[in-house]
Design a protein around this motif. Structure first.
Motif, short mmCIF file in Angstrom:
data_model
loop_
_atom_site.label_atom_id
_atom_site.label_comp_id
_atom_site.label_asym_id
_atom_site.label_seq_id
_atom_site.Cartn_x
_atom_site.Cartn_y
_atom_site.Cartn_z
N ASP A 13 36.21 48.87 39.64
CA ASP A 13 36.33 49.84 40.73
C ASP A 13 34.95 50.49 40.91
O ASP A 13 34.73 51.63 40.51
N MET A 26 46.27 53.93 35.27
CA MET A 26 47.58 54.09 35.93
C MET A 26 48.63 53.23 35.23
O MET A 26 49.70 52.97 35.80
N GLY A 43 35.88 51.45 34.58
CA GLY A 43 35.52 50.05 34.76
C GLY A 43 34.71 49.80 36.01
O GLY A 43 34.94 50.41 37.06
N HIS A 56 41.90 46.93 30.75
CA HIS A 56 42.07 48.24 30.11
C HIS A 56 41.74 48.16 28.62
O HIS A 56 41.14 49.08 28.05
N LEU A 101 36.38 42.77 33.50
CA LEU A 101 36.98 41.66 32.76
C LEU A 101 37.69 40.73 33.74
O LEU A 101 38.42 41.19 34.62
N SER A 130 40.94 40.83 36.31
CA SER A 130 42.22 41.33 35.79
C SER A 130 42.60 42.59 36.55
O SER A 130 41.75 43.46 36.79
P1 AMP Z 1 43.73 51.44 36.91
O1 AMP Z 1 44.81 51.47 35.89
O2 AMP Z 1 43.77 50.25 37.80
O3 AMP Z 1 43.59 52.75 37.64
O4 AMP Z 1 42.38 51.27 36.10
C1 AMP Z 1 42.03 52.13 35.06
C2 AMP Z 1 40.61 51.86 34.62
O5 AMP Z 1 40.52 50.51 34.19
C3 AMP Z 1 39.59 52.03 35.75
O6 AMP Z 1 38.41 52.62 35.22
C4 AMP Z 1 39.35 50.62 36.20
O7 AMP Z 1 38.07 50.42 36.77
C5 AMP Z 1 39.46 49.87 34.87
N1 AMP Z 1 39.78 48.46 35.10
C6 AMP Z 1 40.81 47.94 35.79
N2 AMP Z 1 40.73 46.59 35.82
C7 AMP Z 1 39.61 46.26 35.12
C8 AMP Z 1 38.97 45.04 34.79
N3 AMP Z 1 39.45 43.87 35.19
N4 AMP Z 1 37.83 45.10 34.05
C9 AMP Z 1 37.31 46.29 33.64
N5 AMP Z 1 37.87 47.47 33.92
C10 AMP Z 1 39.00 47.47 34.66
#
Ligand code: AMP
Length: 301
Positions: free
Chosen positions: A162, A42, A159, A49, A188, A196
């Motif tokens: 989630d 997102m 990741g 990311h 991470l 993060s």
């Molecule tokens: P988002 O932009 O929050 O929808 O996340 C996009 C992808 O990045 C999803 O697969 C999340 O699980 C992954 N993600 C977000 N934060 C982290 C993190 N701290 N460590 C690993 N993956 C992450």
């Protein structure tokens, strides 16, 4: 993609990834792209990311990062409008990670009609995050299905941050026979232990200090694993009870130890893998985190 590689997306310049906004542009960019790895996001990209992009880069000829704040997965009183957006910054970060294509559609491009047909996440989608955010996982699985159909990746990286989301995406792919491999990436964390997250930018210094209780609670729970499921819950709960009285307070939404296959509560005699998951609000910011714990088999002697 190196310039000498035999296949790769068209239109990419030395300056960074190709940014495409429509399915037609995406198809043109991916002509002859070879093995495609997709990282759905997102936006408001951060180190978490980046780690997903690096995993994708290792296995793909072409890496596609989608940047789309999906309205379908936000409830009416959630933070869709204030969710951080920074496409120029995201594109620069993608360039640093050698991403080939950034797919950043408008909401009207993804949803030209009111979405009538959606992907129902089933019972697992109604627990934890799904209980707190009704309809959230239907929105997630629907947009993930659309992204898979638009990008047609060989694999996609999600990741563990989630945990319920990646578990549901794996079931989506298995239950609907989608021709894509799902790759999981570990969570991470910042050096202080906070996972993060794009939403961390909303935390001021004091809120950030309070928010550290989430990862502290998960660590305390994991350390109690040899003593069984109830001990895990109690150890984590003790940290969060204390944090509820901190300034500013950590307002707990849920703390749960669940079976990773169903996200149903792990019974007291649960053995093997489990997920300890937490969601809480600090100020107006809602945070989630989780760890995997292994509850040892009982010694047969
Ligand atoms: P988002 O932009 O929050 O929808 O996340 C996009 C992808 O990045 C999803 O697969 C999340 O699980 C992954 N993600 C977000 N934060 C982290 C993190 N701290 N460590 C690993 N993956 C992450």
């Amino acid at each position: 993609m190196t310039e000498t590689a035999p296949s790769g997306p068209s239109g990419r310049t030395a300056g960074g990834p190709v940014v495409v906004r429509t399915p037609a542009e995406l198809r043109r960019a991916l002509a002859g792209a070879g093995r495609v790895g997709l990282v759905p996001t997102m936006g408001a990209l951060h180190g978490g990311h980046r780690s997903l992009m690096r995993l994708a880069r290792e296995q793909a000829d072409s890496v596609v990062v989608s940047v789309f704040v999906n309205p379908l997965q936000f409830g009416p009183n959630e933070d869709l409008d204030r969710y951080p957006r920074d496409l120029p910054g995201d594109t620069a970060l993608c360039g640093e990670e050698d991403v080939d294509v950034v797919f950043a559609p408008e909401a009207a491009t993804m949803y030209p009609l009111p979405q009538m047909v959606t992907v129902d996440a089933g019972a697992m989608g109604e627990r934890l995050e799904g209980a707190s955010r009704p309809g959230h996982f239907t929105g997630v699985l629907t947009v993930v299905t659309k992204l898979f159909n638009l990008v047609r990746p060989d694999f996609a990286v999600f990741g563990a941050k989630d945990a319920q989301q990646i578990a549901l995406v794996r079931r989506l792919v298995a239950d609907l026979n989608l021709p894509v491999e799902i790759v999981g990436a570990p969570t991470l964390r910042d050096p202080d232990g906070l996972a993060s997250s794009s939403r961390n930018v909303f935390l001021d210094t004091a809120q950030r200090t309070s928010a550290l209780a989430l990862s502290r609670a998960l660590r305390a729970g994991a350390e109690a694993a040899p003593a069984g499921a109830e001990a895990v819950r109690e150890a984590a709960r003790a940290v969060l009870d204390e944090a509820a009285g901190a300034t500013p307070p950590v307002e707990l939404d849920y703390l749960a130890l669940v079976d990773p296959a169903t996200f149903a509560d792990a019974p007291a005699d649960h053995r093997g893998e489990a997920v300890l998951a937490v969601a809480a609000r600090v100020g107006t910011t809602r945070l989630i985190d989780n760890v995997s714990v292994t509850l040892a088999e009982r010694d047969p002697r």
